[in-house]
Design a protein around this motif. Structure first.
Motif, PDB file in Angstrom:
ATOM      1  N   GLY A   1       0.780  -1.227   0.000  1.00  0.00           N
ATOM      2  CA  GLY A   1       0.000   0.000   0.000  1.00  0.00           C
ATOM      3  C   GLY A   1       0.806   1.268   0.000  1.00  0.00           C
ATOM      4  N   GLY A   2       2.114   1.173   0.253  1.00  0.00           N
ATOM      5  CA  GLY A   2       2.963   2.348   0.255  1.00  0.00           C
ATOM      6  C   GLY A   2       2.672   3.263   1.419  1.00  0.00           C
ATOM      7  N   THR A   3       3.296   4.434   1.401  1.00  0.00           N
ATOM      8  CA  THR A   3       3.083   5.460   2.428  1.00  0.00           C
ATOM      9  C   THR A   3       3.143   6.835   1.792  1.00  0.00           C
ATOM     10  OG1 THR A   3       5.463   5.602   2.943  1.00  0.00           O
ATOM     11  CG2 THR A   3       4.146   4.033   4.240  1.00  0.00           C
ATOM     12  N   GLY A   4       2.607   7.815   2.515  1.00  0.00           N
ATOM     13  CA  GLY A   4       2.727   9.203   2.066  1.00  0.00           C
ATOM     14  C   GLY A   4       1.628   9.657   1.127  1.00  0.00           C
ATOM     15  N   TYR A   5       0.559   8.885   0.993  1.00  0.00           N
ATOM     16  CA  TYR A   5      -0.546   9.255   0.104  1.00  0.00           C
ATOM     17  C   TYR A   5      -1.643  10.013   0.853  1.00  0.00           C
ATOM     18  CZ  TYR A   5       1.505   6.081  -3.338  1.00  0.00           C
ATOM     19  OH  TYR A   5       2.361   5.469  -4.234  1.00  0.00           O
ATOM     20  N   SER A   6      -2.520  10.661   0.111  1.00  0.00           N
ATOM     21  CA  SER A   6      -3.604  11.455   0.690  1.00  0.00           C
ATOM     22  C   SER A   6      -4.934  11.042   0.077  1.00  0.00           C
ATOM     23  CB  SER A   6      -3.361  12.947   0.444  1.00  0.00           C
ATOM     24  OG  SER A   6      -4.530  13.696   0.724  1.00  0.00           O
ATOM     25  N   ALA A   7      -5.950  10.822   0.930  1.00  0.00           N
ATOM     26  CA  ALA A   7      -7.275  10.471   0.430  1.00  0.00           C
ATOM     27  C   ALA A   7      -7.883  11.612  -0.374  1.00  0.00           C
ATOM     28  CB  ALA A   7      -8.181  10.097   1.598  1.00  0.00           C
TER      29      ALA A   7
ATOM     30  N   PRO B   1      -3.455   8.956  -5.774  1.00  0.00           N
ATOM     31  CA  PRO B   1      -2.535   8.879  -6.911  1.00  0.00           C
ATOM     32  C   PRO B   1      -3.210   8.367  -8.176  1.00  0.00           C
ATOM     33  CG  PRO B   1      -2.212   7.014  -5.456  1.00  0.00           C
ATOM     34  CD  PRO B   1      -3.176   7.934  -4.761  1.00  0.00           C
ATOM     35  N   ILE B   2      -2.674   8.738  -9.300  1.00  0.00           N
ATOM     36  CA  ILE B   2      -3.166   8.264 -10.596  1.00  0.00           C
ATOM     37  C   ILE B   2      -2.731   6.819 -10.807  1.00  0.00           C
ATOM     38  CG2 ILE B   2      -2.937   8.541 -13.096  1.00  0.00           C
ATOM     39  CD1 ILE B   2      -2.641  11.550 -12.605  1.00  0.00           C
ATOM     40  N   VAL B   3      -3.652   6.006 -11.301  1.00  0.00           N
ATOM     41  CA  VAL B   3      -3.371   4.599 -11.598  1.00  0.00           C
ATOM     42  C   VAL B   3      -3.322   4.436 -13.114  1.00  0.00           C
ATOM     43  CG1 VAL B   3      -4.165   2.228 -11.370  1.00  0.00           C
ATOM     44  CG2 VAL B   3      -4.523   3.847  -9.493  1.00  0.00           C
ATOM     45  N   THR B   4      -2.262   3.822 -13.608  1.00  0.00           N
ATOM     46  CA  THR B   4      -2.099   3.591 -15.042  1.00  0.00           C
ATOM     47  C   THR B   4      -2.084   2.094 -15.316  1.00  0.00           C
ATOM     48  OG1 THR B   4      -0.770   5.613 -15.238  1.00  0.00           O
ATOM     49  CG2 THR B   4      -0.650   4.037 -17.061  1.00  0.00           C
ATOM     50  N   ILE B   5      -2.844   1.683 -16.325  1.00  0.00           N
ATOM     51  CA  ILE B   5      -2.904   0.273 -16.723  1.00  0.00           C
ATOM     52  C   ILE B   5      -2.338   0.165 -18.128  1.00  0.00           C
ATOM     53  CG2 ILE B   5      -4.428  -1.688 -17.142  1.00  0.00           C
ATOM     54  CD1 ILE B   5      -6.410  -0.406 -15.183  1.00  0.00           C
TER      55      ILE B   5
ATOM     56  N   PRO C   1      -2.101  -7.097 -17.552  1.00  0.00           N
ATOM     57  CA  PRO C   1      -1.425  -5.819 -17.769  1.00  0.00           C
ATOM     58  C   PRO C   1      -0.622  -5.400 -16.535  1.00  0.00           C
ATOM     59  CG  PRO C   1      -3.701  -5.432 -17.198  1.00  0.00           C
ATOM     60  CD  PRO C   1      -3.533  -6.927 -17.282  1.00  0.00           C
ATOM     61  N   THR C   2       0.184  -4.383 -16.721  1.00  0.00           N
ATOM     62  CA  THR C   2       0.974  -3.821 -15.627  1.00  0.00           C
ATOM     63  C   THR C   2       0.199  -2.695 -14.960  1.00  0.00           C
ATOM     64  OG1 THR C   2       3.051  -4.351 -16.733  1.00  0.00           O
ATOM     65  CG2 THR C   2       3.134  -2.644 -15.031  1.00  0.00           C
ATOM     66  N   ILE C   3       0.174  -2.684 -13.633  1.00  0.00           N
ATOM     67  CA  ILE C   3      -0.501  -1.646 -12.867  1.00  0.00           C
ATOM     68  C   ILE C   3       0.561  -0.730 -12.270  1.00  0.00           C
ATOM     69  CG2 ILE C   3      -2.135  -1.147 -11.013  1.00  0.00           C
ATOM     70  CD1 ILE C   3      -3.280  -2.860 -13.313  1.00  0.00           C
ATOM     71  N   THR C   4       0.490   0.541 -12.607  1.00  0.00           N
ATOM     72  CA  THR C   4       1.443   1.517 -12.092  1.00  0.00           C
ATOM     73  C   THR C   4       0.708   2.537 -11.250  1.00  0.00           C
ATOM     74  OG1 THR C   4       2.828   1.230 -14.047  1.00  0.00           O
ATOM     75  CG2 THR C   4       3.227   3.187 -12.683  1.00  0.00           C
ATOM     76  N   ILE C   5       1.121   2.684 -10.004  1.00  0.00           N
ATOM     77  CA  ILE C   5       0.522   3.655  -9.089  1.00  0.00           C
ATOM     78  C   ILE C   5       1.518   4.791  -8.911  1.00  0.00           C
ATOM     79  CG2 ILE C   5      -0.450   4.020  -6.778  1.00  0.00           C
ATOM     80  CD1 ILE C   5      -0.956   0.967  -6.694  1.00  0.00           C
ATOM     81  N   ALA C   6       1.076   6.008  -9.166  1.00  0.00           N
ATOM     82  CA  ALA C   6       1.984   7.159  -9.086  1.00  0.00           C
ATOM     83  C   ALA C   6       2.608   7.253  -7.695  1.00  0.00           C
ATOM     84  CB  ALA C   6       1.230   8.435  -9.422  1.00  0.00           C
ATOM     85  N   ALA C   7       3.858   7.654  -7.664  1.00  0.00           N
ATOM     86  CA  ALA C   7       4.582   7.761  -6.395  1.00  0.00           C
ATOM     87  C   ALA C   7       4.105   8.963  -5.594  1.00  0.00           C
ATOM     88  CB  ALA C   7       6.080   7.886  -6.669  1.00  0.00           C
ATOM     89  N   PRO C   8       4.166   8.870  -4.258  1.00  0.00           N
ATOM     90  CA  PRO C   8       3.827  10.028  -3.434  1.00  0.00           C
ATOM     91  C   PRO C   8       4.951  11.067  -3.470  1.00  0.00           C
ATOM     92  CG  PRO C   8       4.646   8.266  -2.051  1.00  0.00           C
ATOM     93  CD  PRO C   8       4.576   7.716  -3.453  1.00  0.00           C
TER      94      PRO C   8
END
Length: 630
Positions: free
Chosen positions: A452-458, A462-466, A507-514
């Motif tokens: 789930g990572g850290t440093g994100y905000s509800a 973050p943008i999700v790219t498929i 596919p590859t799921i990319t979640i933008a970094a915080p």
């Protein structure tokens, strides 16, 4: 049909021109049956007038798709139970209610107009094929109006010619005999409309031969059910459903939601929608009306913002039920509050959001409470921009869809053969396959969190790219709890068209970094193409339950659920059981439930199987007997 306005204009001109000479012994300056119906064009104008009734406000323009069908186990009202219109969906109406009077009056008006046309069909000299087409459509419309009357009121007077002034006391005809005459009209129409297909017309809001055949299947299905219970008619359902299926003229749209987007955008889907009732704003062949409420009261809630051209108006007075929401299969491993569904139909029909607004823009807001979700099938945001500010817009009404025919066949096969045949399984699985989005290829099945990572905000997820995997069109949103991504919500599982492209690998799921912290990661899987298949080897009772559930998932909000529950013979018991279920599952929790809808459920009893015969009609027709309980 633009000719409808012409007919109305002729009527107005008639009234005003004849006023000056009303004392003439033989009036010659207005139309009557004696000097009208003299040409093919006049027959067509008269036919257009019969069509025009169907989308009147008190018919499918509002009442039949809203007021009389909005308290079931799939949809319930969310407004306080007060006001004349609201009494209809809170089961607090009586025989004097104006809408009930109109639901009797308008079908009989359509029947009378059809009767006059049929009685005069042979007057003009014209092409015989065209004459047959006009008569066939008139017979269908007469039959359909009688279907509305008998399914809503039970036994009703059967009138096949314009009654004389003295013909006032006309007893009701038993429902079985009404069905028999409906079938007689439709069978004659089937012969007359041979060769008149959606393919030849290019639109579907006039009656064609497969519309007649599909309607015959539906009438036989109701005839086989409560209260007539002539189970021999199930065999006829199969006969006529097979005619539609084997015609090769119809198929399911690969994308369920596109069926209803097309309706909002005035695009004819002649493959999926066998018949629509037309409204103004579409192409040639549809009925002009001033507007309707489709997608308004039963729609995704939103208010119009003058500065935001994407906004629209929809009141959303009806909410979904938890039973409907939970009927769709979910991914058991999903970490979302409302687990992701493997069935693409759920999130279209049951959106977990609504549109609020500021002074300048509409805002998408979360609505996770299932009892409070809007009915999302008909979405006015897809209507033309110029019409979004209005409470009404001219969306066509889907009368019979191909999926309905497949489900009717599956149900009848199960009844005739004392259990499901392979043909029954094939029919229901064809509907389910489209529902799961895998009719022509594989789509994304799940997205699972690895980290789930850290440093994100509800507030700013973050943008999700498929990317990759061979498919296109898949989109998703990240769900943030605290500072971590706790789930990925698929907003589209992929492009659903006949040709694809579909996914051949995950596919590859990319979640933008915080800005600071650890980047979240997730992985995807794709479908195998078998997820849609109904459990094999079901017995008759279990397959019948599967049909009931599938009809709710597929046909929700299309004004069929109450009628289905009635013809299955347990409407009151089913609704009482649902009321108990609703109470046990939080409907009466003020913060997250639907207290108003719960009140609507509590008032249902046996008398609500049929509507009361209108008071005004009972006062006029002394041979008419009121339905029990009123």
């Amino acid at each position: 049909m633009r000719h409808i306005y012409i007919m109305f204009l002729l009527f107005v001109m008639t009234v005003f021109s004849s006023c000056n000479k009303f004392l003439d012994t033989v009036p010659t300056d207005f139309y009557s049956q004696k000097n009208y119906y003299e040409t093919a064009d006049q027959l067509q104008v008269a036919l257009n007038g019969v069509y025009s009734n169907m989308m009147y406000e008190r018919m499918y323009g509002q009442v039949l798709n809203f007021n009389f069908s909005s308290t079931t186990d799939e949809m319930i009202p969310n407004r306080p139970p007060s006001g004349e219109a609201r009494g209809l969906y809170y089961s607090s109406y009586n025989a004097g209610h104006a809408y009930i009077a109109d639901l009797w009056r308008w079908p009989y008006l359509g029947i009378n107009n059809a009767n006059v046309l049929i009685d005069n069909i042979n007057k003009p000299t014209m092409d015989e094929k065209q004459r047959g087409y006009i008569k066939g459509q008139a017979l269908f419309l007469r039959a359909y109006n009688y279907f509305l009357l008998t399914t809503n009121f039970g036994d009703v007077p059967l009138i096949l010619h314009s009654p004389a002034i003295s013909d006032v006391n006309i007893p009701a005809t038993p429902q079985a005999d009404i069905y028999a005459h409906i079938v007689s009209d439709l069978k004659e129409a089937e012969t007359l409309l041979e060769g008149r297909t959606v393919a030849s017309l290019g639109y579907n809001d006039q009656v064609t031969i497969t519309a007649v055949q599909a309607m015959l299947a539906k009438v036989y299905l109701y005839w086989a059910g409560y209260p007539v219970n002539d189970v021999s008619k199930y065999a006829d359902v199969i006969t006529y459903a097979d005619k539609v299926i084997k015609s090769g003229l119809h198929m399911l749209n690969p994308d369920y939601k596109q069926v209803f987007i097309n309706l909002c955008q005035d695009k004819y889907d002649v493959k999926e929608n066998i018949l629509e009732w037309g409204s103004a704003g579409a192409a040639a062949g549809e009925t002009n009306k001033t507007g309707n409420d489709i997608g308004n009261f039963v729609g995704l809630s939103s208010s119009y913002v003058v500065f935001d051209k994407t906004s629209y108006t929809a009141a959303s007075w009806i909410s979904i039920t938890k039973k409907l929401f939970d009927s769709y299969e979910v991914d058991p491993g999903s970490t979302l509050v409302n687990k992701a569904s493997l069935d693409t139909r759920r999130d279209w029909n049951c959106p977990d959001f609504y549109y609020s607004s500021t002074s300048t823009v509409r805002v998408k807001a979360n609505r996770p409470n299932v009892w409070q979700m809007s009915c999302g099938k008909f979405r006015r945001e897809y209507c033309p921009e110029a019409s979004r500010l209005n409470g009404t817009y001219n969306i066509n009404w889907p009368v019979i869809r191909y999926s309905d025919v497949l489900l009717m066949k599956a149900e009848a096969e199960n009844q005739v053969n004392n259990g499901p045949t392979q043909a029954a399984y094939d029919a229901i699985n064809e509907v389910r396959e489209r529902g799961y989005g895998t009719k022509y290829g594989n789509i994304i099945k799940t997205i699972s969190m690895i980290n789930g990572g850290t440093g994100y905000s509800a507030a700013s997820p973050p943008i999700v790219t498929i990317s990759g995997g061979g498919g296109t069109g898949a989109t998703a949103e990240a769900v943030v709890t605290g500072t971590a991504v706790t789930g990925i919500k698929l907003t589209s599982r992929g492009n659903l068209t006949t040709g694809g492209p579909y996914f051949s690998s995950a596919p590859t799921i990319t979640i933008a970094a915080p800005t600071t912290g650890i980047t979240a990661t997730a992985t995807a899987t794709i479908t195998t193409g078998t997820e849609y298949r109904l459990t094999p080897g079901l017995n008759k009772m279990d397959f019948h339950q599967a049909i009931k559930d599938e009809r709710m998932r597929e046909m929700c909000f299309e004004s069929s659920r109450k009628a289905d529950l009635i013809r299955w013979g347990n409407f009151v018991a089913d609704m009482q059981a649902f009321t108990n279920y609703a109470a046990a599952n939080g409907i009466n929790v003020s913060a997250s439930g639907n207290l108003n809808g719960y009140q609507g459920l509590a008032g249902i009893d046996q008398k609500h199987v049929f509507l009361p015969k209108p008071t005004y009609e009972l006062n006029l027709n002394k041979a008419l007997i009121q339905n029990p309980g009123y």
